[in-house]
Design an enzyme around this catalytic site. Structure first.
Site, PDB file in Angstrom:
ATOM      1  N   GLU A   1      34.015  74.018  48.311  1.00 24.87           N
ATOM      2  CA  GLU A   1      34.191  73.497  49.713  1.00 24.87           C
ATOM      3  C   GLU A   1      33.841  74.692  50.695  1.00 24.87           C
ATOM      4  O   GLU A   1      33.942  74.576  51.907  1.00 24.87           O
ATOM      5  CB  GLU A   1      35.421  72.763  50.059  1.00 24.87           C
ATOM      6  CG  GLU A   1      35.572  71.571  49.519  1.00 24.87           C
ATOM      7  CD  GLU A   1      36.517  70.553  49.844  1.00 24.87           C
ATOM      8  OE1 GLU A   1      37.067  70.891  50.942  1.00 24.87           O
ATOM      9  OE2 GLU A   1      36.355  69.568  49.840  1.00 24.87           O
TER      10      GLU A   1
ATOM     11  N   SER B   1      47.736  70.886  45.871  1.00 23.64           N
ATOM     12  CA  SER B   1      48.971  71.829  45.276  1.00 23.64           C
ATOM     13  C   SER B   1      50.422  71.580  45.716  1.00 23.64           C
ATOM     14  O   SER B   1      51.115  71.945  44.793  1.00 23.64           O
ATOM     15  CB  SER B   1      48.379  73.306  45.855  1.00 23.64           C
ATOM     16  OG  SER B   1      47.084  73.720  45.689  1.00 23.64           O
TER      17      SER B   1
ATOM     18  N   ASN C   1      39.465  73.089  41.697  1.00 19.92           N
ATOM     19  CA  ASN C   1      39.139  73.109  43.125  1.00 19.92           C
ATOM     20  C   ASN C   1      40.448  72.935  44.154  1.00 19.92           C
ATOM     21  O   ASN C   1      40.255  73.420  45.126  1.00 19.92           O
ATOM     22  CB  ASN C   1      37.992  72.244  43.567  1.00 19.92           C
ATOM     23  CG  ASN C   1      36.758  72.430  42.867  1.00 19.92           C
ATOM     24  OD1 ASN C   1      35.983  73.506  42.916  1.00 19.92           O
ATOM     25  ND2 ASN C   1      36.240  71.472  41.850  1.00 19.92           N
ATOM     26  N   TYR C   2      41.287  72.285  43.702  1.00 19.39           N
ATOM     27  CA  TYR C   2      42.118  71.770  44.467  1.00 19.39           C
ATOM     28  C   TYR C   2      43.683  72.335  44.279  1.00 19.39           C
ATOM     29  O   TYR C   2      44.498  72.468  45.242  1.00 19.39           O
ATOM     30  CB  TYR C   2      42.435  70.201  44.922  1.00 19.39           C
ATOM     31  CG  TYR C   2      40.869  70.064  45.610  1.00 19.39           C
ATOM     32  CD1 TYR C   2      40.583  70.354  46.604  1.00 19.39           C
ATOM     33  CD2 TYR C   2      40.242  69.124  44.768  1.00 19.39           C
ATOM     34  CE1 TYR C   2      39.178  70.003  47.206  1.00 19.39           C
ATOM     35  CE2 TYR C   2      38.887  68.680  45.470  1.00 19.39           C
ATOM     36  CZ  TYR C   2      38.572  69.156  46.416  1.00 19.39           C
ATOM     37  OH  TYR C   2      37.292  68.965  47.081  1.00 19.39           O
ATOM     38  N   ILE C   3      44.115  72.468  42.999  1.00 22.82           N
ATOM     39  CA  ILE C   3      45.280  72.913  42.606  1.00 22.82           C
ATOM     40  C   ILE C   3      45.233  74.477  42.562  1.00 22.82           C
ATOM     41  O   ILE C   3      44.420  74.904  41.993  1.00 22.82           O
ATOM     42  CB  ILE C   3      45.732  72.005  41.196  1.00 22.82           C
ATOM     43  CG1 ILE C   3      45.993  70.716  41.375  1.00 22.82           C
ATOM     44  CG2 ILE C   3      46.948  72.845  40.844  1.00 22.82           C
ATOM     45  CD1 ILE C   3      46.298  69.905  39.995  1.00 22.82           C
TER      46      ILE C   3
END
Length: 907
Positions: free
Chosen positions: A81, A659, A864-866
């Site tokens: 992103e 997260s 990508n997100y955690i």
């Protein structure tokens, strides 16, 4: 375009500036209030072809399934992103008002078979009293309340720290106002006190040191020096030279280790400015090889006859012919239409084609083109390449690596950094992802004249290919790109960047997750404000609050404005009338083309006020192609969010929510058992994150096949257990009475037919192993200049497989299995059974895990997100090797996370 579309007014319907009290009351009567509802979760999301829905026409010809995201660590870029962060502002994509496109989606009219998340996918037991959906909603609500308390505590800490800082500054200022005489004495007093304290400290350390092992008393380098001295004194002649050589090697290794162990994450406060580098050196880019014309027997046929054409036109035909095996593309009408348009354009430019007699042949119809001869030629080349001996393949790879070696690394502020995509993309047919409207267009060859090089002022500019020159040389110290060019399909700029495991890319990831951590301090205020503004009188405030609610609760992307020539993909802010369907009392159905033109379908339950707002935003005179959030833009939304926190944008919510959820799940986790069981616990937590954050995917086409293979492996181990038990009976027949007949029976689902097929598979497997080993040994002999072994040797070796086949036949006929191995005993059989049981259990856990993950994009969440530091915390806390969660590539990418935290770290 139809007459009705031509007659449609160009001016779009727009919502009123304010929402009157009468409209609010009227809506309240229609929609029963559910109070301040708990955060919702996705009810259904999955393969569109498994849902009974009216499929909307898209920019392609067929509805594409959503691709699994990062299931095998294939690419970081697809889900990144922050791609544009370091791109020069003047090169970023320009935004325009959304265009009217006749290919827009039509409204979803009915959904009768939504895909429900299963108990296993939720990581819960299906027989619990509380419904699964409610259970996850309660978890989400609990974590949000926890987030509110955490935010308040963090702000309180910051306030306290600021107060102390202010007091310290005031104390310093007061000291400056002291009389000069008093001031002079102070340092001496301080020095005296500090000196006494230092002496005391040294004395204490000397005392404490008594219990410390000798190896740990002195600093490492000092110990090393002393060892060298001791080793050097008795050494003479060659021995002395050897010691010196080893010393030198040790020093070099130490230097290399120091180079690798540069901990930039501990110095991030120094890198907050816009200048990214001071010195930059690199060797430019690698260009693809020039096109080689096809031989006469591989030319395209037109109307049944072979034709020759200019090499530029033939290259486009070669691009299509080489991918005839990709029916997904070459049978797609949009792909064919775009390809043929570009092909004809080049033919018009180069004079079309000629027949064998040199007569001009004008190519006008795709149906008359036969690309099969091209495919046959390309396929033959592919097969020949595959059939090359391993030594030859190794040699070709080594030669390629040697040529590319100078381009693989650059010097960034004096440090060697790996370059990512240093190869310029070769020309070819654009495929795109999902239903891209430009699929099939010809990607033109990139020339040096199109490429801008970014390099240090003092560095030597890389030399372009002979007869060419670079477009421009820049010294952009604010960018992290090394070279860039503009491609012809979407007009997008392509950048040569550093590799994912470089310091700079690591810093980008670090900043991304630190930004999400910072959001912890403000999330309660943001949520409180948007819940309040959901009832605001001003339309702009209500639309903005509704959009933030959807982004925060359902992980929708913000969505950017699109130009007329871009794919009609949307996000939250750019949703149109037809992209959402409202089903009373509180269900919203999203159906639109999302990122990369992949269809996004989701069915969610929302707060009653949100449902009411969306109904207001869709009120007449709004109709298809009209914007839902007509008073809101992505840039406007991000500007508003930055009022809470510097640098906050809509995309940070996805990272924060994933997260924060994982962090809370890990705190509550008490993982025990074997490593596979612990890995499953981690995956269960990851799965919850994916579901709560709506990171879902469609079931992969190969899923059933993979599950079948896993089942075969489990059954093979169960049969092996049966064989060992039969050997136990052969050693000691009394065991049957002791353990019972059932213990020694063949598992019910493994009948005689299955055993026969399994025996045949085992024999074939052994034949393949023998054959491969024989071929490998022959390749080695040829590489060393010796003669190959004759086929007779292979036949002799195959006798072992023939013996195994015969052995199995006898076993099936007699119904008895004789004990194998040296000195077989019951105890040895029991030990073998224990090992096999552990392997069965491990495989069954993996099988269950894979089945549970089939509709959940664990890779998307994990990569990508955690925050990767949370995965490291789990690894350290429960003693699970980090290799079980991160592949080699990911370990390099997240090297900073692995080395920067211990099990006590908190998000």
């Amino acid at each position: 375009m139809s007459d009705s579309e031509d007659d449609k007014p160009l001016v779009k319907a727009k919502s009123k500036d304010t929402i009157s009290a009468s409209v609010d009351k009227a809506m309240d009567k229609q929609i029963p209030s559910n109070g301040h509802a708990e955060p919702g979760i996705s009810m259904a999301m999955g393969p569109v072809d498994q849902m009974d829905v009216d499929k909307p026409p898209t920019n392609g010809t067929t509805s594409s399934k959503r691709k699994s995201s990062m299931a095998n660590g294939k690419s970081y870029k697809e889900e990144s992103e922050s791609e544009d962060d370091d791109v020069p502002l003047n090169k970023r994509r320009k935004t325009q008002a959304p265009s009217d496109s006749e290919d827009d989606d039509v409204p979803l009219k009915k959904v009768t078979k939504p895909i429900q998340a299963t108990a296993a996918q939720m990581g819960e037991d299906s027989d619990d009293d509380v419904p699964l959906g409610q259970k996850l909603q309660k978890d989400k609500a609990r974590f949000e309340k926890k987030a509110e308390k955490e935010a308040q505590a963090l702000r309180k800490e910051d306030k306290s720290a600021d107060a102390k800082k202010k007091a310290k500054k005031q104390e310093s200022d007061d000291e400056d106002d002291e009389p000069l005489v008093k001031k002079k004495k102070a340092p001496a007093v301080r020095k005296e006190v500090n000196g006494a304290a230092a002496k005391k400290k040294i004395k204490k350390e000397e005392s404490d040191d008594d219990d410390v092992p000798l190896s740990k008393k002195a600093p490492a380098k000092k110990v090393k020096k002393e060892v060298k001295k001791e080793a050097a004194s008795p050494a003479k002649g060659k021995a002395k030279a050897k010691v010196k050589k080893e010393e030198k090697k040790d020093e070099e290794d130490e230097d290399e280790e120091e180079e690798e162990e540069y901990k930039w994450w501990e110095e991030m406060h120094k890198n907050d400015g816009t200048i990214k580098w001071t010195t930059l050196e690199h060797n430019g880019v690698v260009f693809p090889p020039e096109y080689e014309p096809l031989p006469k027997n591989a030319r395209m046929l037109y109307d049944g006859a072979p034709v020759s054409m200019h090499k530029d036109a033939e290259e486009i035909a070669h691009g299509f012919g080489s991918m005839l095996n990709s029916t997904h593309n070459v049978e797609n009408p949009t792909f064919i239409k775009n390809f043929f348009a570009d092909f004809k354009e080049m033919l018009d430019k180069t004079g079309h084609a000629q027949d064998k007699d040199g007569n001009r042949v004008k190519i006008t119809k795709f149906e008359k083109c036969d690309f099969q001869p091209i495919f046959n030629h390309v396929d033959a080349e592919r097969q020949a390449k595959k059939a090359l001996p391993a030594a030859e393949k190794k040699k070709i790879k080594a030669e390629k690596d040697e040529k590319e070696a100078p381009f693989m690394f650059c010097m960034w502020d004096g440090r060697k950094q790996k370059v990512g995509n240093f190869r310029v993309e070769p020309p070819g047919l654009f495929r795109g992802r999902g239903e891209h409207p430009k699929t099939g267009r010809w990607k033109k060859r990139v020339s040096p004249e199109q490429i801008t090089i970014n390099i240090g002022k003092e560095a030597m500019v890389p030399k372009p290919p002979d007869g060419h020159k670079w477009k421009e040389i820049k010294h952009d110290q604010e960018g992290t790109w090394l070279a860039m060019w503009q491609e012809n399909i979407n007009g997008a700029y392509k950048y040569v960047m550093l590799a994912a495991n470089s310091d700079i890319k690591g810093q980008s990831d670090y900043k991304k997750f630190e930004k999400a951590r910072e959001l912890k301090k403000h999330i309660d205020r943001i949520r409180k404000d948007y819940w309040r503004d959901l009832k605001a009188e001003a339309m702009v405030d209500r639309q903005r609050a509704t959009a933030i609610y959807l982004i925060d609760q359902f992980a929708l992307r913000a969505g950017n404005e699109k130009g007329e020539d871009e794919a009609d993909t949307v996000g939250c802010c750019s949703l149109k009338f037809e992209h959402i369907t409202l089903r009373p009392p509180d269900t919203v159905i999203f159906d639109f083309l999302g990122k990369d033109s992949i269809r996004f379908y989701n069915e969610v339950k929302v707060d009653a006020q949100v449902f009411k707002n969306l109904k207001i935003f869709k009120r007449p005179p709004k109709a298809e192609k009209d914007d839902i959030f007509d008073r809101l833009t992505t840039s406007g939304l991000n500007k508003y969010l930055q009022g809470y926190m510097e640098g906050l944008t809509a995309k940070v919510f996805r990272t924060y929510n994933a997260s924060w959820t994982m962090s809370n799940l890990l705190k509550e986790m008490k993982s025990t058992g074997s490593i596979p069981e612990k890995v499953k616990d981690y995956n269960d937590a990851n799965r919850k994150v994916a579901i709560l954050c709506n990171h879902k995917r469609t079931v992969a086409a190969s899923h059933d096949q993979q599950m079948g293979k896993m089942e075969d492996r489990i059954n093979a181990l169960r049969y092996q257990q049966y064989r060992v038990k039969q050997m136990m009976l052969d050693i000691d027949p009394k065991q049957k009475k002791k353990r019972g007949a059932e213990y020694f029976a063949l598992p019910e689902d493994l009948d005689d037919e299955w055993v026969k097929e399994h025996h045949a598979a085992l024999v074939e497997e052994q034949r393949q192993k023998i054959r491969k080993k024989f071929e490998k040994e022959n390749e080695k002999l040829v590489a060393e200049g010796e003669k190959e072994m004759k086929a007779k040797v292979l036949d002799e070796r195959m006798e072992a497989a023939d013996e195994l086949e015969e052995k199995f036949k006898v076993e099936r006929k007699k119904g008895k299995i004789e004990a194998e191995g040296k000195g077989p005993s019951v105890e040895k059989c029991e030990a073998s059974l224990e090992k096999l049981e552990l392997r069965v259990k491990t495989l069954m856990l993996q099988s269950e895990d894979r089945e549970n993950n089939k509709e959940v994009a664990l890779g998307t969440s994990k990569i990508n997100y955690i925050d990767p530091r949370l995965t490291v915390v789990f690894s350290r806390k429960f003693n699970v090797p980090i290799e079980r969660f991160f592949s080699k590539t990911l370990r390099e990418k997240f090297d900073w996370a692995i080395k920067s935290v211990d099990e006590g770290w908190e998000f």
